[in-house]
Design a protein around this motif. Structure first.
Motif, PDB file in Angstrom:
ATOM      1  N   GLY A 156     -15.898   2.960   0.118  1.00  0.00           N
ATOM      2  CA  GLY A 156     -14.913   2.390  -0.666  1.00  0.00           C
ATOM      3  C   GLY A 156     -14.485   1.072  -0.419  1.00  0.00           C
ATOM      4  N   TRP A 157     -13.923   1.211   0.886  1.00  0.00           N
ATOM      5  CA  TRP A 157     -13.374  -0.003   1.509  1.00  0.00           C
ATOM      6  C   TRP A 157     -14.237  -1.206   1.428  1.00  0.00           C
ATOM      7  CZ3 TRP A 157      -9.794  -3.224   2.637  1.00  0.00           C
ATOM      8  CH2 TRP A 157      -9.916  -4.355   3.269  1.00  0.00           C
ATOM      9  N   ASN A 158     -15.469  -1.041   1.676  1.00  0.00           N
ATOM     10  CA  ASN A 158     -16.488  -1.965   1.402  1.00  0.00           C
ATOM     11  C   ASN A 158     -16.756  -2.590   0.192  1.00  0.00           C
ATOM     12  OD1 ASN A 158     -18.784  -3.703   2.739  1.00  0.00           O
ATOM     13  ND2 ASN A 158     -20.073  -2.439   1.450  1.00  0.00           N
ATOM     14  N   LEU A 190      -9.717  -0.206  10.507  1.00  0.00           N
ATOM     15  CA  LEU A 190      -8.257   0.460  10.055  1.00  0.00           C
ATOM     16  C   LEU A 190      -8.381   1.325   9.119  1.00  0.00           C
ATOM     17  CD1 LEU A 190      -6.652  -3.180   9.692  1.00  0.00           C
ATOM     18  CD2 LEU A 190      -6.121  -1.681  11.422  1.00  0.00           C
ATOM     19  N   THR A 191      -9.543   1.326   8.271  1.00  0.00           N
ATOM     20  CA  THR A 191      -9.910   2.592   7.455  1.00  0.00           C
ATOM     21  C   THR A 191     -10.044   3.819   8.217  1.00  0.00           C
ATOM     22  OG1 THR A 191     -10.789   1.051   5.629  1.00  0.00           O
ATOM     23  CG2 THR A 191     -11.209   3.353   5.441  1.00  0.00           C
ATOM     24  N   LEU A 199      -9.200   9.506  12.180  1.00  0.00           N
ATOM     25  CA  LEU A 199      -9.245  10.021  13.526  1.00  0.00           C
ATOM     26  C   LEU A 199      -8.767  11.709  13.641  1.00  0.00           C
ATOM     27  CD1 LEU A 199      -8.832   6.691  15.583  1.00  0.00           C
ATOM     28  CD2 LEU A 199     -10.965   7.903  14.792  1.00  0.00           C
ATOM     29  N   PRO A 200      -7.557  11.615  13.422  1.00  0.00           N
ATOM     30  CA  PRO A 200      -7.033  13.094  13.696  1.00  0.00           C
ATOM     31  C   PRO A 200      -8.147  14.254  13.122  1.00  0.00           C
ATOM     32  CG  PRO A 200      -5.113  11.880  12.914  1.00  0.00           C
ATOM     33  CD  PRO A 200      -6.357  10.997  12.570  1.00  0.00           C
ATOM     34  N   SER A 201      -8.807  13.861  12.072  1.00  0.00           N
ATOM     35  CA  SER A 201      -9.695  14.914  11.633  1.00  0.00           C
ATOM     36  C   SER A 201     -11.264  14.936  12.040  1.00  0.00           C
ATOM     37  CB  SER A 201      -9.731  14.789   9.971  1.00  0.00           C
ATOM     38  OG  SER A 201      -8.606  14.762   9.436  1.00  0.00           O
ATOM     39  N   LEU A 234      -2.860  -3.082   0.458  1.00  0.00           N
ATOM     40  CA  LEU A 234      -2.774  -2.185  -0.576  1.00  0.00           C
ATOM     41  C   LEU A 234      -3.974  -1.734  -0.848  1.00  0.00           C
ATOM     42  CD1 LEU A 234      -1.071  -1.743  -2.980  1.00  0.00           C
ATOM     43  CD2 LEU A 234      -2.194  -3.289  -4.346  1.00  0.00           C
ATOM     44  N   GLY A 235      -5.202  -2.185  -0.349  1.00  0.00           N
ATOM     45  CA  GLY A 235      -6.313  -1.461  -0.495  1.00  0.00           C
ATOM     46  C   GLY A 235      -6.412  -0.492   0.374  1.00  0.00           C
ATOM     47  N   LEU A 236      -6.025  -0.819   1.601  1.00  0.00           N
ATOM     48  CA  LEU A 236      -6.156   0.467   2.877  1.00  0.00           C
ATOM     49  C   LEU A 236      -5.368   1.523   2.298  1.00  0.00           C
ATOM     50  CD1 LEU A 236      -6.068  -2.107   5.885  1.00  0.00           C
ATOM     51  CD2 LEU A 236      -8.026  -0.774   5.018  1.00  0.00           C
ATOM     52  N   ILE A 237      -4.122   1.387   1.788  1.00  0.00           N
ATOM     53  CA  ILE A 237      -3.311   2.601   1.388  1.00  0.00           C
ATOM     54  C   ILE A 237      -3.942   3.213   0.503  1.00  0.00           C
ATOM     55  CG2 ILE A 237      -0.988   3.085   0.306  1.00  0.00           C
ATOM     56  CD1 ILE A 237       0.053   0.481   1.834  1.00  0.00           C
ATOM     57  N   TYR A 238      -4.202   2.339  -0.475  1.00  0.00           N
ATOM     58  CA  TYR A 238      -5.054   3.180  -1.932  1.00  0.00           C
ATOM     59  C   TYR A 238      -6.134   4.023  -1.383  1.00  0.00           C
ATOM     60  CZ  TYR A 238      -7.837   3.170  -6.099  1.00  0.00           C
ATOM     61  OH  TYR A 238      -8.814   3.488  -7.160  1.00  0.00           O
ATOM     62  N   ILE A 239      -6.998   3.479  -0.553  1.00  0.00           N
ATOM     63  CA  ILE A 239      -8.426   4.346  -0.228  1.00  0.00           C
ATOM     64  C   ILE A 239      -8.053   5.310   1.023  1.00  0.00           C
ATOM     65  CG2 ILE A 239     -10.551   3.755   0.725  1.00  0.00           C
ATOM     66  CD1 ILE A 239     -10.666   1.039  -0.530  1.00  0.00           C
ATOM     67  N   GLY A 240      -7.308   4.490   2.002  1.00  0.00           N
ATOM     68  CA  GLY A 240      -7.053   5.382   2.990  1.00  0.00           C
ATOM     69  C   GLY A 240      -6.378   6.667   2.769  1.00  0.00           C
ATOM     70  N   PHE A 241      -5.182   6.653   2.238  1.00  0.00           N
ATOM     71  CA  PHE A 241      -4.532   7.778   1.772  1.00  0.00           C
ATOM     72  C   PHE A 241      -5.157   8.574   0.768  1.00  0.00           C
ATOM     73  CE2 PHE A 241      -0.661   5.817   3.970  1.00  0.00           C
ATOM     74  CZ  PHE A 241      -0.247   6.702   4.811  1.00  0.00           C
TER      75      PHE A 241
END
Length: 268
Positions: A37-39, A60-61, A66-68, A115-122
């Motif tokens: 998705g980030w790509n 960063l994504t 990592l905790p999972s 914004l993209g990292l927040i949108y996709i990551g979270f």
């Protein structure tokens, strides 16, 4: 349409199988989906040609998950604190790169990436978090959410096609109608009621109605957000990974909004 149906059946069956199995294999799958998705996002935003951002964006994504994927990390910090640290690290890294690139990578670029990292990551993280922490009914609960999202999409399409007369938001998505949106919620409620008759232990019915209204409405907002992003960057689909369906972000646009909102409302 045939390609879309075949891809949907095969892809859906494989995805649900991994969702049911859970555990590490599901963690890896969701992490991979987030990276893909980030790509797609980086390509739409025309920032994939910057090698540093390409590499650091994947890194960063991956930090969100990592905790999972690496369970020992989850014992070091609580999830909430961990992701606060991740967000601070993201901001520091990207703003520092603005300086070292001598503004070739600008503040505006940094904002788009953050914004993209927040949108996709979270979005993907809370999806994964729900599967791993919700308990015995985790699979049934997420299956219900996916069914509501899918029935909302189908209801919006078929009701809108037959009865749609008033445009919902033509500047963003010219084919969506108010009638289709309302019909989508109705179809989602009917589908959720059928689900409840088969899985009555997941929710009380009044809870089911509340969840369904929220999920169907928020899911449509998520779909419009993805449409707005694609319209801004003048692309038809976010990617080409899934024949007939577009990319990862095209398929998971509603989910990326639904799970964070359910978390914010303390419903998961």
């Amino acid at each position: 349409m045939k390609t879309r149906i075949v891809t949907g059946i095969i892809g859906g069956a494989l995805f649900l199988g991994v969702l049911w199995y859970g555990g590490m294999i599901f963690s890896v799958l969701v992490t991979l989906l987030a990276l893909l998705g980030w790509n797609e996002y980086a390509k739409m935003a025309n920032i994939e040609n910057d090698r540093f951002i390409t590499v650091i964006g994947f890194f960063l994504t991956s930090l969100f998950f990592l905790p999972s994927v690496i369970p020992n990390i989850s014992t070091l910090v609580e999830a909430g604190t961990y992701h606060q640290h991740v967000m601070i690290f993201i901001v520091v890294v990207l703003f520092t790169y603005v300086v070292f690139s001598k503004n070739k990578f600008t503040i505006e670029h940094a904002g788009v990436v953050i914004l993209g990292l927040i949108y996709i990551g979270f979005g993907f993280f809370f999806f994964l978090h729900t599967r791993l922490t919700y308990g015995d009914y985790a699979f049934a609960f997420i299956l219900y959410i996916l069914i509501v999202i899918w029935s909302t999409d189908s209801g919006a399409y078929f009701v809108g096609k037959k009865y749609g007369k008033h445009k919902l938001w033509p500047e963003i998505s010219p084919n969506k109608t108010i009638e289709g949106s309302a019909g989508a919620i109705l179809v989602a409620l009917i589908t959720a009621t059928i689900f409840h008759s088969l899985q009555p232990n997941v929710f009380q019915y009044n809870e089911l109605v509340l969840y369904t209204l929220i999920i169907s409405t928020v899911g449509q907002v998520g779909d419009l957000v993805q449409s707005a992003i694609k319209r801004h960057y003048s692309v038809k689909d976010s990617g080409t990974l899934l024949p007939g369906h577009g990319g990862v972000l095209d398929r998971f646009d509603s989910l990326l909004f639904v799970f964070p909102i359910l978390y914010l409302l303390q419903l998961i």
